[in-house]
Design a protein around this motif. Structure first.
Motif, PDB file in Angstrom:
ATOM      1  N   THR A   1       2.746 -33.041 -11.403  1.00  0.00           N
ATOM      2  CA  THR A   1       1.790 -34.140 -11.606  1.00  0.00           C
ATOM      3  C   THR A   1       1.750 -34.552 -13.073  1.00  0.00           C
ATOM      4  O   THR A   1       1.593 -35.721 -13.384  1.00  0.00           O
ATOM      5  CB  THR A   1       0.379 -33.749 -11.121  1.00  0.00           C
TER       6      THR A   1
ATOM      7  N   SER B   1      -1.838 -23.709 -17.009  1.00  0.00           N
ATOM      8  CA  SER B   1      -2.548 -24.190 -15.822  1.00  0.00           C
ATOM      9  C   SER B   1      -2.021 -25.560 -15.403  1.00  0.00           C
ATOM     10  O   SER B   1      -2.151 -25.961 -14.240  1.00  0.00           O
ATOM     11  CB  SER B   1      -4.055 -24.256 -16.076  1.00  0.00           C
ATOM     12  N   ILE B   2      -1.408 -26.265 -16.331  1.00  0.00           N
ATOM     13  CA  ILE B   2      -0.842 -27.586 -16.028  1.00  0.00           C
ATOM     14  C   ILE B   2       0.632 -27.484 -15.650  1.00  0.00           C
ATOM     15  O   ILE B   2       1.081 -28.106 -14.686  1.00  0.00           O
ATOM     16  CB  ILE B   2      -0.986 -28.535 -17.246  1.00  0.00           C
TER      17      ILE B   2
ATOM     18  N   ASN C   1       4.907 -28.248  -9.119  1.00  0.00           N
ATOM     19  CA  ASN C   1       3.796 -29.168  -9.382  1.00  0.00           C
ATOM     20  C   ASN C   1       4.125 -29.973 -10.635  1.00  0.00           C
ATOM     21  O   ASN C   1       4.001 -29.492 -11.754  1.00  0.00           O
ATOM     22  CB  ASN C   1       2.490 -28.390  -9.567  1.00  0.00           C
TER      23      ASN C   1
ATOM     24  N   ASP D   1       1.165 -35.079  -6.378  1.00  0.00           N
ATOM     25  CA  ASP D   1       0.981 -33.796  -5.695  1.00  0.00           C
ATOM     26  C   ASP D   1       1.782 -33.760  -4.401  1.00  0.00           C
ATOM     27  O   ASP D   1       1.808 -34.735  -3.651  1.00  0.00           O
ATOM     28  CB  ASP D   1      -0.513 -33.619  -5.349  1.00  0.00           C
ATOM     29  N   ASN D   2       2.399 -32.649  -4.139  1.00  0.00           N
ATOM     30  CA  ASN D   2       3.114 -32.403  -2.877  1.00  0.00           C
ATOM     31  C   ASN D   2       4.303 -33.334  -2.644  1.00  0.00           C
ATOM     32  O   ASN D   2       4.730 -33.516  -1.514  1.00  0.00           O
ATOM     33  CB  ASN D   2       2.141 -32.484  -1.692  1.00  0.00           C
TER      34      ASN D   2
ATOM     35  N   PHE E   1      -4.057 -34.313 -19.974  1.00  0.00           N
ATOM     36  CA  PHE E   1      -4.676 -33.649 -18.815  1.00  0.00           C
ATOM     37  C   PHE E   1      -5.733 -32.634 -19.258  1.00  0.00           C
ATOM     38  O   PHE E   1      -6.680 -32.362 -18.530  1.00  0.00           O
ATOM     39  CB  PHE E   1      -3.607 -32.936 -17.981  1.00  0.00           C
TER      40      PHE E   1
HETATM   41  C1  LIG Z   1      -1.100 -29.561  -9.587  1.00  0.00           C
HETATM   42  O1  LIG Z   1      -1.524 -29.410 -10.910  1.00  0.00           O
HETATM   43  C2  LIG Z   1      -2.666 -30.188 -11.239  1.00  0.00           C
HETATM   44  C3  LIG Z   1      -2.968 -29.950 -12.712  1.00  0.00           C
HETATM   45  O2  LIG Z   1      -1.927 -30.434 -13.489  1.00  0.00           O
HETATM   46  C4  LIG Z   1      -3.835 -29.785 -10.372  1.00  0.00           C
HETATM   47  O3  LIG Z   1      -4.933 -30.615 -10.653  1.00  0.00           O
HETATM   48  C5  LIG Z   1      -3.450 -29.938  -8.914  1.00  0.00           C
HETATM   49  O4  LIG Z   1      -4.491 -29.456  -8.094  1.00  0.00           O
HETATM   50  C6  LIG Z   1      -2.183 -29.150  -8.617  1.00  0.00           C
HETATM   51  N1  LIG Z   1      -1.738 -29.405  -7.257  1.00  0.00           N
HETATM   52  C7  LIG Z   1      -1.524 -28.418  -6.344  1.00  0.00           C
HETATM   53  C8  LIG Z   1      -1.098 -28.876  -4.994  1.00  0.00           C
HETATM   54  O5  LIG Z   1      -1.624 -27.243  -6.600  1.00  0.00           O
END
Ligand SMILES: *[C@@H]1O[C@H](CO)[C@@H](O)[C@H](O)[C@H]1NC(C)=O
Ligand SMILES: *[C@@H]1O[C@H](CO)[C@@H](O)[C@H](O)[C@H]1NC(C)=O
Ligand SMILES: *[C@@H]1O[C@H](CO)[C@@H](O)[C@H](O)[C@H]1NC(C)=O
Ligand SMILES: *[C@@H]1O[C@H](CO)[C@@H](O)[C@H](O)[C@H]1NC(C)=O
Ligand SMILES: *[C@@H]1O[C@H](CO)[C@@H](O)[C@H](O)[C@H]1NC(C)=O
Ligand SMILES: *[C@@H]1O[C@H](CO)[C@@H](O)[C@H](O)[C@H]1NC(C)=O
Ligand SMILES: *[C@@H]1O[C@H](CO)[C@@H](O)[C@H](O)[C@H]1NC(C)=O
Ligand SMILES: *[C@@H]1O[C@H](CO)[C@@H](O)[C@H](O)[C@H]1NC(C)=O
Ligand SMILES: *[C@@H]1O[C@H](CO)[C@@H](O)[C@H](O)[C@H]1NC(C)=O
Ligand SMILES: *[C@@H]1O[C@H](CO)[C@@H](O)[C@H](O)[C@H]1NC(C)=O
Length: 250
Positions: free
Chosen positions: A69, A60-61, A67, A75-76, A191
């Motif tokens: 982060t 999920s990370i 992505n 993000d983005n 995270f």
């Molecule tokens: C990217 O991943 C993080 C978790 O690591 C999440 O919180 C975030 O919403 C994600 N960003 C997008 C744009 O999907």
């Protein structure tokens, strides 16, 4: 203050210290028998790190190629040349991601990408040439791999970050890359709640251990032919390496 907190604080000052000369995803041609371009030497870095979270939690990370982060890119801020994969989160060979750091450009192109529901996650990409001025080192990679595998009956997940590279100074590059990848691996756990892995037994999984992590493979040569670089603690100042740590996702 913990080492990790120190890293996180220093990281906020890192961005201006990195410039990256990549213009497209291509890698330099090898000359001689090292497998590297002139002035570059082969090396490797490997980081193995376990978090006390499930494979699905880890995915999920880290399970979206654009992505980053968890690796310090907001993000983005990461783009790709595969808009279909961006919609479906279904990545594959040839998909590249691009991101800018202090006006410089990183290009990472997938060679292997596989994320079955129960693991292992296997991702290998190339890394176009870049320079880290703060460490006075330039490097590129034809094998930058990540494997995540559930262990302890699924209660924990081990990551294997292995990169084979060509660098202007292989020992410096190895230390920089090890620091980057360790920071990334620790951040995944942060995270997810920040618990540290101690043992399978502590997670109520008896004393089960991993049956061995799978290896990443790709259509590219898995290793440069040269000897692995030694990771020598103290070659770089800790603060300088730490300052670089959040600036790249390599
Ligand atoms: C990217 O991943 C993080 C978790 O690591 C999440 O919180 C975030 O919403 C994600 N960003 C997008 C744009 O999907
Ligand atoms: C990519 O860049 C390299 C080095 O600058 C150049 O030699 C090569 O022709 C470029 N390839 C493409 C497809 O533009
Ligand atoms: C995406 O970019 C990479 C690196 O520049 C390139 O090798 C690949 O062919 C591109 N793929 C597509 C679908 O344009
Ligand atoms: C993957 O991440 C990118 C950028 O963070 C986001 O735009 C995209 O919607 C995500 N894809 C999926 C399927 O969540
Ligand atoms: C930077 O690295 C290059 C290549 O390894 C080396 O020749 C040069 O002496 C280094 N410069 C400094 C200031 O250390
Ligand atoms: C690599 O960098 C280290 C640390 O700065 C230095 O001691 C060593 O001489 C360099 N090696 C080469 C081949 O330039
Ligand atoms: C996890 O380990 C790090 C590094 O050793 C330490 O700083 C941190 O306090 C630990 N966290 C917990 C919740 O024990
Ligand atoms: C741990 O392994 C040992 C030897 O394999 C076994 O004797 C012991 O019962 C195991 N303990 C648990 C809690 O599974
Ligand atoms: C992975 O590769 C190493 C050597 O590179 C080998 O010793 C090990 O058995 C391999 N593991 C698997 C699961 O194939
Ligand atoms: C980590 O991955 C590399 C590349 O696939 C492999 O050679 C190595 O054996 C792996 N290490 C472990 C401990 O699984």
């Amino acid at each position: 203050m913990s080492t990790f907190t120190t890293l996180a604080l220093l990281a906020t000052t890192a961005l201006a210290q990195v410039t990256i000369p990549a213009t497209n995803g291509s890698l330099p041609a090898a000359v001689g028998n090292t497998g590297c371009a002139a002035g570059y030497y082969p090396g490797t870095s490997q980081v193995i790190y376990t978090v006390p979270y499930t494979y699905q939690q880890v995915l999920s990370i880290i399970g979206n190629y654009t992505n980053l982060t968890w690796s310090g890119s907001p993000d983005n801020s990461v783009t790709t040349n595969d808009s279909k994969a961006l919609m479906t989160n279904n990545w594959g060979p040839g998909d590249a991601r691009f991101y800018d750091i202090a006006g410089a450009h990183v290009i990472e192109t997938i060679l292997t990408y596989s994320k079955p529901a129960n693991g292992p996650y296997v991702e290998v990409h190339t890394l176009a040439p870049l320079t880290v001025p703060a460490a006075n080192v330039s490097f590129y990679s034809d094998f930058d791999g990540q494997v995540y595998q559930p262990i302890c009956g699924g209660k924990a997940t081990t990551g294997n970050y292995t990169i084979n590279f060509c660098a202007t100074n292989a020992s410096v590059a190895s230390q920089v890359l090890s620091m980057l990848h360790m920071t990334d691996a620790v951040t995944v756990g942060t995270f997810l709640g920040g618990k540290n892995f101690t043992s399978c037994a502590a997670l109520g999984a008896g004393n089960a251990t991993s049956t061995g992590l799978p290896n990443a493979t790709s259509s590219m040569p898995a290793m440069y032919t040269g000897a692995a670089a030694n990771i020598k603690a103290g070659v770089l100042g800790t603060a300088m390496v730490a300052a670089i740590a959040f600036a790249l996702c390599l």
